[in-house]
Design a protein around this motif. Structure first.
Motif, mmCIF file in Angstrom:
data_model
loop_
_atom_site.group_PDB
_atom_site.id
_atom_site.type_symbol
_atom_site.label_atom_id
_atom_site.label_comp_id
_atom_site.label_asym_id
_atom_site.label_seq_id
_atom_site.Cartn_x
_atom_site.Cartn_y
_atom_site.Cartn_z
ATOM 1 N N GLU A 128 32.594 43.950 45.636
ATOM 2 C CA GLU A 128 34.144 43.479 45.876
ATOM 3 C C GLU A 128 34.891 43.449 47.343
ATOM 4 O O GLU A 128 34.614 44.168 47.926
ATOM 5 C CB GLU A 128 35.773 44.335 44.962
ATOM 6 C CG GLU A 128 36.704 43.382 44.820
ATOM 7 C CD GLU A 128 37.472 43.857 43.858
ATOM 8 O OE1 GLU A 128 38.167 44.646 44.108
ATOM 9 O OE2 GLU A 128 36.757 44.107 42.517
ATOM 10 N N THR A 130 34.201 39.098 44.116
ATOM 11 C CA THR A 130 32.782 40.017 43.538
ATOM 12 C C THR A 130 31.699 39.002 43.793
ATOM 13 O O THR A 130 31.400 38.015 43.781
ATOM 14 C CB THR A 130 32.686 40.129 42.279
ATOM 15 O OG1 THR A 130 34.186 40.780 42.123
ATOM 16 C CG2 THR A 130 31.697 41.432 41.968
ATOM 17 N N THR A 160 40.327 39.299 46.560
ATOM 18 C CA THR A 160 39.079 39.424 46.821
ATOM 19 C C THR A 160 38.280 38.185 45.525
ATOM 20 O O THR A 160 38.228 37.796 45.495
ATOM 21 C CB THR A 160 39.049 40.834 46.073
ATOM 22 O OG1 THR A 160 39.206 40.504 44.714
ATOM 23 C CG2 THR A 160 39.857 41.797 46.245
#
Length: 135
Positions: free
Chosen positions: A108, A5, A3
């Protein structure tokens, strides 16, 4: 990396109500009053400079008056813009939505997320309260 952000914009829209229109018109009229006071002050200062012109450097006085006139014109132009905003605000229909600005949020994201869903977020505000969040 699973992931990441991101910082993404959120569009803030206001739902037009009578209270919204009244508040907007009140704020715009207060701005016009403030500008009128500033223009009046500049004009008084210009008259004062002209009255004292004989005791000073003519070139310096001329430059000073020119700068003061430019400041006055900026304010008069700004006042015209506000008058146009008043006309636009008076023409708004109750229930319409108007863009108020943008905010930033942290999101995210992961592989497979869709960008339009992330990038097109909106908040709808009615009389200062969030009434809807849209993706």
């Amino acid at each position: 990396m699973e992931t990441i952000t991101l910082q993404c914009p959120i569009t803030v829209k206001a739902k037009v109500t009578e209270k919204f229109k009244t508040d907007m018109l009140h704020n715009l009229n207060r701005q016009i009053e403030k500008i009128n006071a500033e223009v009046s002050h500049i004009e008084k200062d210009m008259k004062k400079v002209l009255a004292e012109q004989s005791t000073g450097d003519v070139q310096r006085v001329s430059m000073l008056l020119q700068r003061m006139e430019e400041e006055k014109q900026k304010r008069l132009s700004y006042r015209e813009n506000i008058k146009n905003q008043i006309t636009d605000t008076e023409g708004l229909e109750v229930g319409a939505e108007v863009v108020q600005g943008t905010l930033q949020r942290l999101v995210e994201v992961k592989i497979g997320d869709t960008m339009p869903g992330i990038m097109n977020t909106e908040l709808l505000v009615e009389d200062g309260k969030i009434i809807e969040m849209r993706d």
